[in-house]
Design a protein around this motif. Structure first.
Motif, PDB file in Angstrom:
ATOM      1  N   ILE A 128      30.241  60.140  42.932  1.00 39.43           N
ATOM      2  CA  ILE A 128      31.719  60.125  42.421  1.00 39.43           C
ATOM      3  C   ILE A 128      31.698  59.934  41.094  1.00 39.43           C
ATOM      4  N   ASP A 129      32.576  60.754  40.222  1.00 36.54           N
ATOM      5  CA  ASP A 129      32.836  60.763  38.855  1.00 36.54           C
ATOM      6  C   ASP A 129      33.882  60.041  38.565  1.00 36.54           C
ATOM      7  N   VAL A 130      33.976  59.539  37.376  1.00 35.86           N
ATOM      8  CA  VAL A 130      35.315  58.811  37.031  1.00 35.86           C
ATOM      9  C   VAL A 130      35.767  59.734  35.810  1.00 35.86           C
ATOM     10  N   PRO A 131      36.970  60.192  36.270  1.00 30.17           N
ATOM     11  CA  PRO A 131      37.824  61.249  35.282  1.00 30.17           C
ATOM     12  C   PRO A 131      38.225  60.658  33.998  1.00 30.17           C
ATOM     13  N   ASP A 132      38.433  61.234  33.071  1.00 25.66           N
ATOM     14  CA  ASP A 132      38.703  60.826  31.660  1.00 25.66           C
ATOM     15  C   ASP A 132      40.147  60.224  31.704  1.00 25.66           C
ATOM     16  N   SER A 133      41.152  60.882  32.561  1.00 25.76           N
ATOM     17  CA  SER A 133      42.344  60.137  32.900  1.00 25.76           C
ATOM     18  C   SER A 133      42.325  58.910  33.643  1.00 25.76           C
ATOM     19  N   TYR A 134      41.492  58.163  33.868  1.00 22.93           N
ATOM     20  CA  TYR A 134      41.516  56.902  34.539  1.00 22.93           C
ATOM     21  C   TYR A 134      41.608  55.863  33.576  1.00 22.93           C
ATOM     22  N   ASP A 135      42.580  55.097  33.582  1.00 24.93           N
ATOM     23  CA  ASP A 135      42.953  54.166  32.456  1.00 24.93           C
ATOM     24  C   ASP A 135      42.614  52.843  32.957  1.00 24.93           C
ATOM     25  N   GLY A 136      41.980  52.415  34.137  1.00 28.25           N
ATOM     26  CA  GLY A 136      41.613  51.234  34.702  1.00 28.25           C
ATOM     27  C   GLY A 136      40.376  50.598  33.776  1.00 28.25           C
ATOM     28  N   PRO A 137      39.860  49.445  34.237  1.00 31.23           N
ATOM     29  CA  PRO A 137      38.610  48.931  33.783  1.00 31.23           C
ATOM     30  C   PRO A 137      37.528  49.649  34.166  1.00 31.23           C
ATOM     31  N   ARG A 138      36.587  49.752  32.862  1.00 28.87           N
ATOM     32  CA  ARG A 138      35.254  50.493  33.024  1.00 28.87           C
ATOM     33  C   ARG A 138      34.328  49.499  32.746  1.00 28.87           C
ATOM     34  N   LEU A 139      33.337  49.042  33.778  1.00 29.69           N
ATOM     35  CA  LEU A 139      32.329  48.491  33.691  1.00 29.69           C
ATOM     36  C   LEU A 139      31.107  48.843  33.270  1.00 29.69           C
ATOM     37  N   ILE A 148      33.497  40.403  33.314  1.00 25.31           N
ATOM     38  CA  ILE A 148      34.511  39.362  33.890  1.00 25.31           C
ATOM     39  C   ILE A 148      35.738  39.375  33.520  1.00 25.31           C
ATOM     40  N   ASP A 149      35.722  39.212  32.316  1.00 25.70           N
ATOM     41  CA  ASP A 149      37.033  39.257  31.516  1.00 25.70           C
ATOM     42  C   ASP A 149      38.010  40.416  31.491  1.00 25.70           C
ATOM     43  N   LEU A 150      37.256  41.548  31.377  1.00 25.21           N
ATOM     44  CA  LEU A 150      38.009  42.733  31.657  1.00 25.21           C
ATOM     45  C   LEU A 150      38.483  43.036  32.750  1.00 25.21           C
ATOM     46  N   LEU A 151      37.939  42.569  33.928  1.00 21.00           N
ATOM     47  CA  LEU A 151      38.199  42.613  35.451  1.00 21.00           C
ATOM     48  C   LEU A 151      39.419  41.723  35.682  1.00 21.00           C
ATOM     49  N   LEU A 152      39.525  40.813  35.237  1.00 22.85           N
ATOM     50  CA  LEU A 152      40.534  39.493  35.233  1.00 22.85           C
ATOM     51  C   LEU A 152      41.693  40.230  34.723  1.00 22.85           C
ATOM     52  N   GLN A 153      41.548  40.609  33.411  1.00 22.31           N
ATOM     53  CA  GLN A 153      42.868  41.099  32.637  1.00 22.31           C
ATOM     54  C   GLN A 153      43.498  42.362  33.354  1.00 22.31           C
ATOM     55  N   ALA A 154      42.487  43.148  33.847  1.00 24.80           N
ATOM     56  CA  ALA A 154      43.151  44.443  34.444  1.00 24.80           C
ATOM     57  C   ALA A 154      43.767  44.103  35.739  1.00 24.80           C
ATOM     58  N   PHE A 155      43.320  43.158  36.747  1.00 23.66           N
ATOM     59  CA  PHE A 155      43.720  42.782  37.951  1.00 23.66           C
ATOM     60  C   PHE A 155      45.045  42.001  37.816  1.00 23.66           C
ATOM     61  N   GLN A 158      47.742  44.659  37.749  1.00 24.34           N
ATOM     62  CA  GLN A 158      47.677  45.135  38.887  1.00 24.34           C
ATOM     63  C   GLN A 158      47.079  46.647  38.837  1.00 24.34           C
ATOM     64  N   GLN A 159      46.013  46.593  38.087  1.00 32.06           N
ATOM     65  CA  GLN A 159      45.275  47.972  38.043  1.00 32.06           C
ATOM     66  C   GLN A 159      44.283  47.811  39.192  1.00 32.06           C
ATOM     67  N   ILE A 160      43.817  49.266  39.513  1.00 29.39           N
ATOM     68  CA  ILE A 160      42.958  49.311  40.607  1.00 29.39           C
ATOM     69  C   ILE A 160      41.574  49.792  39.889  1.00 29.39           C
ATOM     70  N   LEU A 161      40.326  48.903  40.278  1.00 33.04           N
ATOM     71  CA  LEU A 161      39.020  49.442  40.001  1.00 33.04           C
ATOM     72  C   LEU A 161      38.739  50.735  40.444  1.00 33.04           C
ATOM     73  N   HIS A 162      38.294  51.610  39.749  1.00 29.94           N
ATOM     74  CA  HIS A 162      37.853  52.902  40.251  1.00 29.94           C
ATOM     75  C   HIS A 162      36.630  52.899  41.409  1.00 29.94           C
ATOM     76  N   LEU A 240      37.247  40.092  46.074  1.00 24.77           N
ATOM     77  CA  LEU A 240      35.755  40.463  46.335  1.00 24.77           C
ATOM     78  C   LEU A 240      35.193  40.885  45.172  1.00 24.77           C
ATOM     79  N   MET A 241      35.845  41.744  44.264  1.00 22.66           N
ATOM     80  CA  MET A 241      35.178  42.479  43.181  1.00 22.66           C
ATOM     81  C   MET A 241      34.972  41.410  41.987  1.00 22.66           C
ATOM     82  N   ILE A 242      35.941  40.313  41.910  1.00 23.53           N
ATOM     83  CA  ILE A 242      35.783  39.361  40.872  1.00 23.53           C
ATOM     84  C   ILE A 242      34.447  38.477  41.181  1.00 23.53           C
ATOM     85  N   LEU A 243      34.373  37.938  42.409  1.00 19.43           N
ATOM     86  CA  LEU A 243      33.440  37.155  42.779  1.00 19.43           C
ATOM     87  C   LEU A 243      32.009  38.002  42.863  1.00 19.43           C
TER      88      LEU A 243
END
Length: 674
Positions: A128-139, A148-155, A158-162, A240-243
């Motif tokens: 599963i590749d992450v495309p360049d067009s994906y603008d959500g959080p990149r862990l 953690i902070d990146l994920l909280l700000q993205a959620f 209302q962004q979706i984690l790839h 679940l992802m945050i925890l």
């Protein structure tokens, strides 16, 4: 002598007269003031008494609404637990089914995790590749506090984690969880408290509020999350992802206990499976397969300071922490999949052609018996995931939920004393104030999802524990526009929603209720006494509700107190895809729609949303045989043919179930208890 006969005396007399007048006026004013104050006090008392009665009525209405929500929630869980009996039934009847039925049963169990092997990381994440067009959080792995902070700000936005990162997190979590014991241990110090949170059920706003009020997890701010992170709410994946990300950054300071909803079979009914497939249309199935295994590695409890036991549900008189500490918890795939293969002594062997050979008295399966929990081990885990405390002494079946037990204060004392513990902290039950203390202070129930049933229905809470100190409770409630409405509006909205789902429960048993009513209507007048009506409702629905108090909302009652029992169904009916369909069939379909959907979703391994006519018939025959619903096969055949709209031999099962939905003709005005 007159008041004005002499100047000197007159002046004195005038002064006396003036003083008398002033005194009289003062007395009069004082009397008037006293009367006014008395009136004000009495008016205030009247207003106060009115407000107290008004508040009491609102509280009563809120209490009744919560009782309805909770009773129906537990009844649904009971139905879910009964699916395990259905699966047991199918295994028991391998030898009795024909080849067609056996092939379907094999598919069912192939897709329920009984035969699933550990998922390979590279096979999933590497493809599963992450495309360049994906603008959500990149862990970035290994994860840090920055992630953690990146994920909280993205959620928050209302962004979706790839899916690539979701799977990475799940595989990393699985690797670390495998190293954890069944019960993790935590210690507090005077300068280091630990925070415990209860059920979150996909309510991201509650988790964000907890972190805002109490701080993010860290080495100096440890947490215990006591299960039920997912289902029901709309943001279970985000929670679940945050925890899991917090856990991977602070694996010794963030403790995750398994709840009864960390179960892939529960997720099929209560929404998390649907959420994943909607958010991850391309890779959702892969996420579900990996998540199914991750669940099994979650610890089943936390022990704090060797004194406080934190588990999701509760205990029973047979709870043995030695057994629970030593069993292999990853063998518990689902509460709905008991260790039948060992007990039944049924051999199921699938050959390459897909047919099934079953031989009683012999165990031959892809998994050896050692890969399954024993019945005793399985029951031990079910008890700690599903049980509830009650004031009555002893230990008896949890009839409301259908799993686990009710345990009394004597059972609590016995188990705690045996294990040299002082307190049990558990979750699993919604409480109006977010928490409840019982069993002489030895049991605390903690629930962290506010507005669980409806806006304003309950507060959430968390606990902070410090060494040698009493627990500190912190309550909160996520506010929205509707939460700012006056209390009576919020209670009315909650009440309306509660009676709506209660009506739906009634319509699903309409035929049985009418039979019960008519049995008591000896004069065939269409009316029975309130006591008879209440008894009939309880005996058929089994919801343990205050039916007399609720009766005015559910039926028409005449001046003599008699109930027009058919009026119970005036404003609601079930849509039917066939005009001449018998009522009992439509009710049966509506009543068991959730169970049928779960079975269908398991069979529908390619997630096409379609099921063949033969599969539909076979599935229903198996279901019919177990539940003894007495529906003729000819009716099912006719129904299946009717809903095959394009006559291609397939049924869109989701569309089929939507055909059996309840229609509310109108909402009753707010004439409630106020």
């Amino acid at each position: 002598m007159g008041c004005g006969t002499s100047s000197k005396k007159g002046n004195t007399s005038e002064k006396v007269c003036t003083d008398l007048v002033s005194s009289t006026q003062l007395v009069t004013s004082a009397l008037i003031l006293e009367n006014q104050q008395d009136l004000i006090v009495r008016a205030a008392s009247v207003i106060q008494n009115w407000y107290r009665r008004y508040s009491a009525r609102l509280k009563a209405r809120q209490h009744y609404a919560l009782a309805i929500f909770q009773s129906i929630e537990y009844a649904d869980e009971q139905g879910q637990m009964q699916l395990s009996n259905f699966f047991s039934f199918m295994l028991e009847n391998y030898t009795k089914t024909n080849n067609e039925d056996s092939a379907l049963v094999t598919r069912l169990f192939d897709n329920t995790g009984l035969g699933n092997k550990s998922q390979d990381r590279e096979e999933y994440v590497g493809l599963i590749d992450v495309p360049d067009s994906y603008d959500g959080p990149r862990l970035q792995f290994p994860l840090t506090f920055t992630d953690i902070d990146l994920l909280l700000q993205a959620f928050k936005q209302q962004q979706i984690l790839h899916a690539h990162y979701v799977l990475e997190v799940l595989f990393e979590a699985r690797k670390v969880l495998k190293q954890m014991p069944n019960f993790t241990h935590a210690k507090t110090f005077p300068a280091k408290e630990i925070t415990i949170c209860g059920d979150l059920h996909g309510k991201l706003d509650d988790l964000m509020l907890i972190f805002y009020k109490n701080g993010l997890p860290s080495e100096n701010n440890p947490y215990v999350f006591n299960g039920d992170f997912v289902d029901r709410g709309n943001n279970s994946m985000e929670i679940l992802m945050i925890l899991f990300v917090c856990f991977l950054v602070y694996p010794t300071d963030l403790h995750l206990n398994r709840g009864n909803h960390e179960d892939f079979m529960m997720n099929l009914r209560y929404g998390f499976t649907k959420e994943i497939l909607q958010k991850y249309k391309l890779h959702g199935k892969k996420i579900l397969q990996v998540l199914e295994e991750v669940y099994t590695w979650l610890p089943i409890g936390t022990i704090i300071d060797n004194e406080i036991l934190v588990i999701h549900g509760g205990i029973s008189e047979s709870t043995d922490l030695n057994i629970l500490c030593q069993l292999q918890r990853n063998k518990m795939k689902s509460v709905l999949m008991p260790p039948m293969l060992m007990d039944q002594e049924v051999a199921v062997k699938t050959n390459k052609s897909g047919s099934v050979n079953a031989e009683p008295g012999k165990v031959e399966s892809d998994k050896s018996p050692s890969e399954h929990l024993t019945k005793q081990e399985w029951e031990q885990i079910v008890d700690i995931l599903w049980s509830d405390p009650r004031g009555k002494k002893g230990c008896y079946p949890n009839t409301s939920r259908g799993g686990g037990c009710y345990f009394g204060p004597d059972v609590t004392s016995k188990v705690l004393n045996k294990n040299q513990l002082k307190m049990l902290i558990r979750s699993h039950e919604c409480k109006p104030d977010g928490y409840e203390v019982c069993h002489d202070g030895k049991v605390i129930t903690l629930f962290s999802a506010s507005n669980y049933y409806e806006e304003g229905s309950n507060r959430g809470a968390y606990i902070r524990l410090s060494y040698g100190a009493a627990p500190q409770f912190f309550q909160y409630q996520v506010t929205s526009t509707s939460c700012l409405n006056p209390l009576h509006q919020r209670v009315s909205a909650m009440e309306c929603s509660a009676f709506k789902i209660l009506k739906e429960r009634m319509i699903a048993r309409k035929t049985d209720l009418i039979n019960a009513f008519e049995l008591r209507d000896h004069s065939r007048s269409g009316k029975i006494s309130l006591a008879q009506w209440a008894f009939s409702m309880e005996s058929i629905l089994g919801l343990n509700l205050p039916w007399r108090s609720l009766s005015s909302h559910l039926a028409t009652i005449d001046s003599s107190g008699s109930v027009d029992y058919m009026s119970s169904f005036d404003d609601i009916h079930i849509e039917k895809p066939m005009k001449d369909m018998k009522s009992n069939l439509s009710e049966m379909m509506y009543r068991y729609r959730a169970d049928l959907k779960i079975i269908f979703n398991i069979i529908d391994s390619d997630q096409s949303g379609l099921i063949s006519m033969d599969e539909f018939r076979t599935m229903w025959k198996l279901f019919n045989a177990h539940y003894k619903v007495h529906i003729d096969d000819s009716q099912i055949d006719e129904l299946a043919s009717t809903v095959d709209f394009n006559k291609d031999g397939n049924i869109d099962f989701n569309e089929f179930l939507r055909a059996f939905y309840v229609v509310h003709k109108y909402e009753k005005p707010d004439s409630s208890f106020a």
